[in-house]
Design a protein around this motif. Structure first.
Motif, short mmCIF file in Angstrom:
data_model
loop_
_atom_site.label_atom_id
_atom_site.label_comp_id
_atom_site.label_asym_id
_atom_site.label_seq_id
_atom_site.Cartn_x
_atom_site.Cartn_y
_atom_site.Cartn_z
N LEU A 15 97.63 24.52 33.66
CA LEU A 15 97.11 23.16 33.48
C LEU A 15 96.42 22.66 34.75
CD1 LEU A 15 100.05 21.48 31.51
CD2 LEU A 15 97.80 22.10 30.64
N LEU A 30 93.28 15.99 27.77
CA LEU A 30 94.49 16.36 28.50
C LEU A 30 95.03 15.18 29.31
CD1 LEU A 30 93.57 19.96 29.76
CD2 LEU A 30 95.34 19.34 28.09
N LEU A 34 98.74 13.77 28.90
CA LEU A 34 99.66 13.71 30.03
C LEU A 34 100.18 12.29 30.27
CD1 LEU A 34 97.75 16.15 32.41
CD2 LEU A 34 100.00 16.56 31.36
N THR A 35 99.30 11.30 30.15
CA THR A 35 99.77 9.92 30.31
C THR A 35 100.73 9.55 29.18
OG1 THR A 35 97.74 9.16 29.20
CG2 THR A 35 97.75 9.13 31.59
N TYR A 158 92.48 13.71 36.58
CA TYR A 158 93.27 14.66 35.79
C TYR A 158 94.45 15.19 36.60
CZ TYR A 158 94.74 19.03 33.72
OH TYR A 158 95.51 20.04 33.20
N LEU A 162 98.37 14.84 35.77
CA LEU A 162 99.27 16.00 35.69
C LEU A 162 100.45 15.82 36.64
CD1 LEU A 162 99.98 18.86 34.72
CD2 LEU A 162 98.47 19.76 36.51
N ALA A 165 102.82 13.15 35.20
CA ALA A 165 103.62 13.62 34.06
C ALA A 165 104.73 14.57 34.53
CB ALA A 165 102.72 14.32 33.04
#
Length: 324
Positions: A15, A30, A34-35, A158, A162, A165
């Motif tokens: 990822l 993505l 993730l959020t 992003y 990530l 998360a």
């Protein structure tokens, strides 16, 4: 234990490399996933472990977004530096908000949190400097400060999503394996018995509420940083930030860290399949949730592990060698 964490590490590594193998649309998808995963893990901690059923977490999602825009536009705080500050401010604001909400119990608490979120929505809709009911966009100059170019900015956001998360999941896991987890388990199973054993039930629940509020505000800030625009309707949407989150947790498996992960995957799979049905897909999601709860109250993860105990994130710490 080692193979389990090697598998998790490999997935995170793949990822993390997404900006090099995924297109722009996939990256945005993505970030959304993730959020949503971070919000689902937080709501799972709130409801699945602390027993606080809230349908008003959108209050802190929207608050986080508006605080980010306000700090960046009016206080001169660099956008990326404003993110952790937003989390702390949301936690502070959650203190008086929680004091009000905790005067309610059971279903009244759930309704009260939704009403508080609506008050937030109506309040921000009256703030002219933030665009009122029409909302406001982040100025181009501030957007350019995030990173050089759209591609670099989207990749950075992003990676932040990530990291958030993964960080939320690991933080919740660590808390549940510590003394806090023991107290939460006692409170969830029998609050009166936990109180008799010396657990300060109200303090434990209030602490979880404030911590979750702060982290939820941080997630909301990142979500609207990706969108670069915020409106009261989008920021405090009960459908986007509560209904979907509750669906993900319930269908995946409430009270298990693996549940929200499975729920997020299933939600996006269903959304892609049912996207042509318009708002009907929400009805189908509701029916699916009811069906899963009737078959297995612990969700799909409970169904998959009904006959064999499998945990990616075991809560119980192993016994010392001297006690085995």
């Amino acid at each position: 234990m080692i193979p389990r964490f090697l598998l998790i590490g490999a997935i995170v590594a793949v990822l993390a490399a997404a900006p090099w193998w995924a297109d722009r649309g996939t990256i945005r998808l993505l970030v959304e996933a993730l959020t949503l995963l971070a919000l689902a893990q937080l709501w799972n901690l709130l409801a699945g472990y602390a027993g606080l059923i809230s349908v008003g977490q959108q209050a802190f999602v929207g608050l986080g977004g508006y605080l980010l825009f306000s700090l960046a536009m009016f206080a001169g705080v660099p956008v990326l530096w404003a993110l952790p500050l937003v989390g702390m401010l949301c936690a502070l604001i959650a203190l008086p908000v929680g004091a009000l909400a905790f005067r309610l119990t059971g279903p009244y608490f759930a309704i009260g949190t939704w009403v508080i979120a609506e008050v937030f929505r109506l309040g921000f809709a009256q703030v002219g400097s933030l665009g009122g009911g029409s909302g406001i966009s982040l100025p181009v100059g501030l957007v350019r400060e995030i990173a050089d170019g759209r591609g670099a900015r989207e990749a950075l956001i992003y990676w932040l999503a990530l990291g958030l998360a993964v960080g939320v999941t690991l933080s919740v896991w660590a808390a549940l394996r510590a003394r806090t987890g023991l107290m939460l388990g006692a409170v969830r199973d029998d609050a009166e018995a936990a109180a008799a054993l010396g657990v300060r039930v109200l303090r434990v629940k209030f602490g979880v509420y404030v911590a979750v509020a702060g982290a939820t505000g941080l997630v909301g800030a990142l979500a609207f940083l990706q969108r670069l625009r915020i409106t009261p309707e989008a920021a405090f949407s009960v459908t986007d930030w509560s209904v979907v989150v509750i669906f993900v947790v319930v269908i995946g498996g409430i009270g298990a860290l693996e549940g929200p992960i499975l729920g997020v995957v299933l939600f996006f799979a269903l959304r892609e399949v049912l996207s042509d049905l318009g708002s009907w897909y929400l009805v189908i999601l509701g029916i699916t949730s009811i069906a899963v709860m009737l078959v297995e109250p612990k969700g799909l993860w409970g169904l998959l592990t009904r006959h064999r105990e499998v945990r990616l994130f075991p809560i119980s710490a192993p016994l010392p060698r001297s006690l085995r």
